[in-house]
Design an enzyme around this catalytic site. Structure first.
Site, PDB file in Angstrom:
ATOM      1  N   GLU A  21       0.811  -1.219   0.000  1.00  0.00           N
ATOM      2  CA  GLU A  21       0.000   0.000   0.000  1.00  0.00           C
ATOM      3  C   GLU A  21       0.845   1.270   0.000  1.00  0.00           C
ATOM      4  O   GLU A  21       0.334   2.361  -0.268  1.00  0.00           O
ATOM      5  CB  GLU A  21      -0.925   0.009   1.225  1.00  0.00           C
ATOM      6  CG  GLU A  21      -1.983  -1.076   1.240  1.00  0.00           C
ATOM      7  CD  GLU A  21      -3.083  -0.869   0.212  1.00  0.00           C
ATOM      8  OE1 GLU A  21      -3.100   0.194  -0.442  1.00  0.00           O
ATOM      9  OE2 GLU A  21      -3.916  -1.780   0.048  1.00  0.00           O
ATOM     10  N   GLU A  37       7.537 -22.497   6.933  1.00  0.00           N
ATOM     11  CA  GLU A  37       7.758 -21.719   8.154  1.00  0.00           C
ATOM     12  C   GLU A  37       8.643 -22.442   9.160  1.00  0.00           C
ATOM     13  O   GLU A  37       9.075 -21.853  10.151  1.00  0.00           O
ATOM     14  CB  GLU A  37       6.429 -21.364   8.806  1.00  0.00           C
ATOM     15  CG  GLU A  37       5.694 -22.521   9.452  1.00  0.00           C
ATOM     16  CD  GLU A  37       4.448 -22.038  10.190  1.00  0.00           C
ATOM     17  OE1 GLU A  37       4.358 -22.323  11.393  1.00  0.00           O
ATOM     18  OE2 GLU A  37       3.584 -21.398   9.569  1.00  0.00           O
TER      19      GLU A  37
END
Length: 304
Positions: free
Chosen positions: A85, A116
């Site tokens: 953004e 992960e």
């Protein structure tokens, strides 16, 4: 591993929601809403630490460094969301704020099994992004112990980057690595272990603060207007002109003329109007003021 999980606040059963499977839809959402209120309280308790993180990010930007978010699953996706953004909102180069997720871009949409669990993969991603001592790396993990994130934080520390940990538990392995910890502990989740809920919301709030406050501090906001907005579509062109109007109070024809003459650069157009100068004059004032509109206009007024 099971004993370690048992110690985490985020892995405890929430005593307020043990009967949630017997409730109506409205009762469920009201209960979720009640629990969500605890998130802002948790974030509020660590605002001094969040402010310290902002100061470190601003310092990195001022030395041409970058901000990296790195996480797995929901935490990684939230980092990518916040980073993505920044260019349209504040006109930043896409490299200035970057989000990295365990498993790569595919993991934004689909789980990548085992990604992960590897400290080595976290370290490798730090190497591949060329992290240096000018950068800030924010490791994000609700548990505070995700191996991928810890591996990334360790490698970033070896490269002498500023390392910040963001988690939703206290006294985690992150704390032994990070230069600064942000521990937003909002209590057990509504549904046991579903850390995309309260933990994810807390992370989102903090990430919003980190980038928004940092962008304000480096001059990308005038008053409360995002004056470095990148007008890349029709909606944003309209918003850009509206911002110029709100900042200057100028009539529509003057706004349109300044917008075009500035090269569609909102900040320049505002200074052109407020300082009563042309594009080159406005750019010169902005350069002298370090990109801050308020200081640029003050310089023009002082010159008069």
């Amino acid at each position: 591993m099971y004993n370690l999980l048992n110690e985490l606040t985020t892995e405890q059963r929430n005593p307020n929601t043990t009967q949630i499977d017997r409730l109506s839809s409205e009762e469920i959402v009201r209960l979720i809403h009640t629990e969500d209120r605890l998130v802002t309280e948790a974030v509020g308790r660590i605002l001094p630490q969040v402010a310290q993180a902002v100061d470190r990010i601003v310092a990195a930007f001022q030395r041409q460094g970058r901000l990296f978010y790195i996480g797995a699953g929901t935490s990684g996706r939230l980092g990518i969301l916040d980073a993505s953004e920044c260019p349209p909102t504040y006109g930043t180069d896409p490299s200035m704020v970057q989000g990295i997720i365990a498993g790569g871009f595919q993991a934004v949409k689909d789980p990548v099994e085992g990604a992960e669990d590897s400290e080595e993969l976290g370290a490798k991603d730090i190497d591949e992004h060329g992290v240096t001592d000018r950068d800030v790396v924010v490791g994000i993990a609700a548990s505070g112990r995700t191996p991928y994130v810890l591996g990334a934080m360790k490698r970033a520390k070896e490269k002498q980057a500023t390392v910040i940990g963001l988690c939703n538990n206290e006294h985690t392995p992150m704390a032994g690595i990070a230069d600064l910890m942000l521990e937003a502990v909002a209590g057990p989740e509504v549904v046991l272990g579903s850390t995309r809920m309260k933990s994810g919301t807390a992370q989102k709030l903090i990430l919003n603060m980190l980038t928004t406050a940092s962008m304000i501090r480096i001059g990308k906001v005038y008053e409360n207007l995002m004056v470095d907005v990148l007008p890349s579509n029709e909606k944003l062109v309209y918003r850009a002109k509206r911002i110029i109007g709100m900042a200057t109070g100028a009539p529509e024809d003057v706004i349109s003329e300044a917008y075009t003459a500035s090269g569609r650069h909102v900040k320049t157009a505002i200074v052109m109007i407020l300082a009563k100068t042309d594009r080159d004059g406005a750019r010169g004032l902005l350069e002298r003021s370090g990109g801050f509109v308020r200081q640029a206009v003050a310089l023009a007024n002082a010159g008069n």
